[in-house]
Design an enzyme around this catalytic site. Structure first.
Site, mmCIF file in Angstrom:
data_model
loop_
_atom_site.group_PDB
_atom_site.id
_atom_site.type_symbol
_atom_site.label_atom_id
_atom_site.label_comp_id
_atom_site.label_asym_id
_atom_site.label_seq_id
_atom_site.Cartn_x
_atom_site.Cartn_y
_atom_site.Cartn_z
ATOM 1 N N CYS A 174 -29.549 -10.463 -13.482
ATOM 2 C CA CYS A 174 -29.868 -11.052 -13.245
ATOM 3 C C CYS A 174 -30.094 -11.209 -12.046
ATOM 4 C CB CYS A 174 -28.537 -12.277 -14.038
ATOM 5 S SG CYS A 174 -27.518 -12.637 -12.632
ATOM 6 N N CYS A 201 -24.703 -15.882 -12.326
ATOM 7 C CA CYS A 201 -23.611 -15.244 -13.887
ATOM 8 C C CYS A 201 -22.272 -15.087 -14.096
ATOM 9 C CB CYS A 201 -24.888 -15.045 -15.075
ATOM 10 S SG CYS A 201 -24.636 -13.237 -15.172
ATOM 11 N N ILE A 219 -4.163 -3.218 -4.773
ATOM 12 C CA ILE A 219 -5.779 -3.741 -5.226
ATOM 13 C C ILE A 219 -6.066 -2.550 -6.747
ATOM 14 C CG2 ILE A 219 -6.538 -5.560 -3.723
ATOM 15 C CD1 ILE A 219 -8.525 -3.057 -1.943
ATOM 16 N N ASP A 220 -5.492 -1.682 -6.884
ATOM 17 C CA ASP A 220 -6.109 -0.574 -7.599
ATOM 18 C C ASP A 220 -5.225 -0.361 -8.795
ATOM 19 O OD1 ASP A 220 -3.084 0.524 -7.252
ATOM 20 O OD2 ASP A 220 -3.074 1.385 -4.999
ATOM 21 N N ALA A 277 1.128 -1.413 0.287
ATOM 22 C CA ALA A 277 0.352 -0.068 0.657
ATOM 23 C C ALA A 277 1.012 0.778 0.218
ATOM 24 C CB ALA A 277 -1.093 0.351 1.192
ATOM 25 N N CYS A 320 -20.202 -10.745 -11.309
ATOM 26 C CA CYS A 320 -21.648 -11.554 -10.557
ATOM 27 C C CYS A 320 -21.514 -12.738 -10.253
ATOM 28 C CB CYS A 320 -22.727 -11.736 -11.711
ATOM 29 S SG CYS A 320 -24.504 -12.001 -10.766
ATOM 30 N N CYS A 362 -26.268 -7.354 -10.252
ATOM 31 C CA CYS A 362 -26.059 -7.549 -11.312
ATOM 32 C C CYS A 362 -27.487 -7.477 -12.578
ATOM 33 C CB CYS A 362 -26.002 -9.204 -11.935
ATOM 34 S SG CYS A 362 -25.431 -9.607 -13.760
ATOM 35 N N HIS A 367 -3.669 -9.812 -3.987
ATOM 36 C CA HIS A 367 -5.121 -9.530 -3.337
ATOM 37 C C HIS A 367 -5.991 -8.940 -4.367
ATOM 38 C CE1 HIS A 367 -2.650 -9.062 0.568
ATOM 39 N NE2 HIS A 367 -2.799 -9.900 -0.515
HETATM 40 P P1 NAD Z 1 0.397 -1.598 5.163
HETATM 41 O O1 NAD Z 1 -0.586 -0.714 5.498
HETATM 42 O O2 NAD Z 1 0.970 -2.632 6.225
HETATM 43 O O3 NAD Z 1 2.182 -1.058 5.536
HETATM 44 C C1 NAD Z 1 2.556 -0.038 4.817
HETATM 45 C C2 NAD Z 1 3.969 0.562 4.460
HETATM 46 O O4 NAD Z 1 4.456 1.577 3.287
HETATM 47 C C3 NAD Z 1 4.708 0.970 6.221
HETATM 48 O O5 NAD Z 1 4.974 0.144 6.632
HETATM 49 C C4 NAD Z 1 4.440 2.301 5.624
HETATM 50 O O6 NAD Z 1 5.443 2.890 6.592
HETATM 51 C C5 NAD Z 1 4.933 2.785 4.568
HETATM 52 N N1 NAD Z 1 5.249 3.602 3.129
HETATM 53 C C6 NAD Z 1 3.764 4.482 3.170
HETATM 54 N N2 NAD Z 1 4.213 5.380 2.472
HETATM 55 C C7 NAD Z 1 5.012 4.855 2.430
HETATM 56 C C8 NAD Z 1 6.089 5.695 1.401
HETATM 57 N N3 NAD Z 1 6.007 7.243 -0.021
HETATM 58 N N4 NAD Z 1 6.797 5.572 0.956
HETATM 59 C C9 NAD Z 1 7.928 4.723 1.900
HETATM 60 N N5 NAD Z 1 6.858 3.996 2.436
HETATM 61 C C10 NAD Z 1 6.374 3.840 2.347
HETATM 62 O O7 NAD Z 1 0.460 -2.078 3.988
HETATM 63 P P2 NAD Z 1 0.927 -3.805 3.254
HETATM 64 O O8 NAD Z 1 2.112 -4.263 3.742
HETATM 65 O O9 NAD Z 1 0.149 -3.388 1.671
HETATM 66 O O10 NAD Z 1 -0.620 -4.046 3.602
HETATM 67 C C11 NAD Z 1 -1.961 -3.997 3.794
HETATM 68 C C12 NAD Z 1 -2.887 -4.749 2.643
HETATM 69 O O11 NAD Z 1 -3.609 -3.216 2.539
HETATM 70 C C13 NAD Z 1 -2.638 -5.460 1.556
HETATM 71 O O12 NAD Z 1 -2.822 -6.502 1.408
HETATM 72 C C14 NAD Z 1 -2.832 -4.169 0.436
HETATM 73 O O13 NAD Z 1 -3.683 -5.438 -0.177
HETATM 74 C C15 NAD Z 1 -4.251 -3.928 0.730
HETATM 75 N N6 NAD Z 1 -4.404 -2.112 0.427
HETATM 76 C C16 NAD Z 1 -3.803 -1.931 0.044
HETATM 77 C C17 NAD Z 1 -4.695 -0.464 -1.181
HETATM 78 C C18 NAD Z 1 -3.937 0.079 -2.051
HETATM 79 O O14 NAD Z 1 -4.419 -0.813 -3.273
HETATM 80 N N7 NAD Z 1 -3.617 1.116 -2.807
HETATM 81 C C19 NAD Z 1 -4.234 0.596 0.037
HETATM 82 C C20 NAD Z 1 -4.475 0.086 0.804
HETATM 83 C C21 NAD Z 1 -4.289 -1.006 1.163
#
Ligand code: NAD
Length: 233
Positions: free
Chosen positions: A147, A127, A100-101, A19, A124, A145, A116
């Site tokens: 359906c 279907c 997931i973005d 994230a 759906c 959906c 993830h």
């Molecule tokens: P987490 O929130 O547990 O950890 C994020 C880590 O990134 C932290 O250690 C933080 O210090 C570090 N961090 C934040 N911004 C930073 C930057 N700009 N530069 C360097 N380091 C930075 O996230 P995770 O380990 O990915 O686990 C969380 C779960 O949440 C994942 O499974 C993910 O699927 C989901 N998630 C996804 C999104 C997304 O898709 N953008 C957003 C939030 C959570």
């Protein structure tokens, strides 16, 4: 040894991120100071984002999901673009992401393993018709959906298994890599975090704002913002 030199010496780099890679695009992570888990909800986000909660309280799940997880106006940042460029240059073989973005693909990355899932695929339950993230955003309550079935995002919720083909692809890429860049992840979500244990190549670097369990095991630790560090390459 600098990251630049490691990259010069490598030809099969794998990036493993979380994230924190997207916070510079304005999407909050989970565990930072301003992350989702530090905000106050009557039900904890881990509970809302679980499979049990999805089926028991579909409307409430979607209220949270639309509000906090669907950030469709977010754009890729310097980290996403730098990784896409490394792939085009033939240096990077895969991006393995917990996000997931869809921002890696939006920046031009091709070989992306989304451990993830993705907000951009929605199915759906009855279907199997596919729907866009925009459809989910515009819907009210539980999206339905044509359906009549409920549409579910292809996002791995707590309590659900990871897609086995995606896991195999990610693990093979990591096992085959000569350099591993781990960035923007607390490495606290399993099984995803365990996959970096398959790395057996030469160079490893961690770029993260806070400490992680990988700090002691990699060659170089960079405490900084992923986008800033990667755009400097
Ligand atoms: P987490 O929130 O547990 O950890 C994020 C880590 O990134 C932290 O250690 C933080 O210090 C570090 N961090 C934040 N911004 C930073 C930057 N700009 N530069 C360097 N380091 C930075 O996230 P995770 O380990 O990915 O686990 C969380 C779960 O949440 C994942 O499974 C993910 O699927 C989901 N998630 C996804 C999104 C997304 O898709 N953008 C957003 C939030 C959570």
């Amino acid at each position: 040894m600098t990251i630049q030199r490691m990259i010069r010496e490598s030809g099969k780099i794998v990036f493993f991120g979380g994230a924190g890679v997207s916070t510079e695009s304005g999407i909050p992570d989970f565990r930072s100071e301003d992350g989702l888990y530090r905000q106050k909800y009557s039900v904890p986000p881990e509970t809302i984002l679980s499979s049990d909660y999805f089926y028991a309280h579909t409307g409430a799940f979607y209220d949270f999901y639309r509000d906090k997880m669907l950030c469709l106006s977010a754009k890729p940042n310097a980290a996403h673009f730098a990784l896409a460029k490394l792939e085009r240059e033939g240096k990077l073989s895969a991006v393995v992401t917990q996000n997931i973005d869809g921002l890696h693909q939006a920046a031009g990355s091709k070989n992306v393993f989304e451990l993830h899932g993705s907000v951009h695929r929605n199915t759906c339950l009855r279907c199997k018709k596919q729907y866009s993230a925009e459809f989910i955003l515009k819907s009210k309550g539980a999206p339905r959906c044509a359906c009549g079935g409920i549409v579910k995002p292809d996002v791995v919720l707590y309590g659900e298994p990871l897609d086995s083909a995606t896991v195999d692809g990610a693990v093979n890429a990591i096992r085959d890599a000569d350099m591993l860049i781990v960035a923007g992840t607390s490495l606290s979500v399993y099984p995803a975090a365990g996959f970096i244990g398959y790395f057996q190549g030469k160079h490893s670097v961690l770029i993260n704002r806070d400490e992680t369990p990988f700090d002691d095991r990699c060659e170089l630790v960079v405490r900084g913002k992923v986008g800033e560090v990667l755009s400097d390459l």
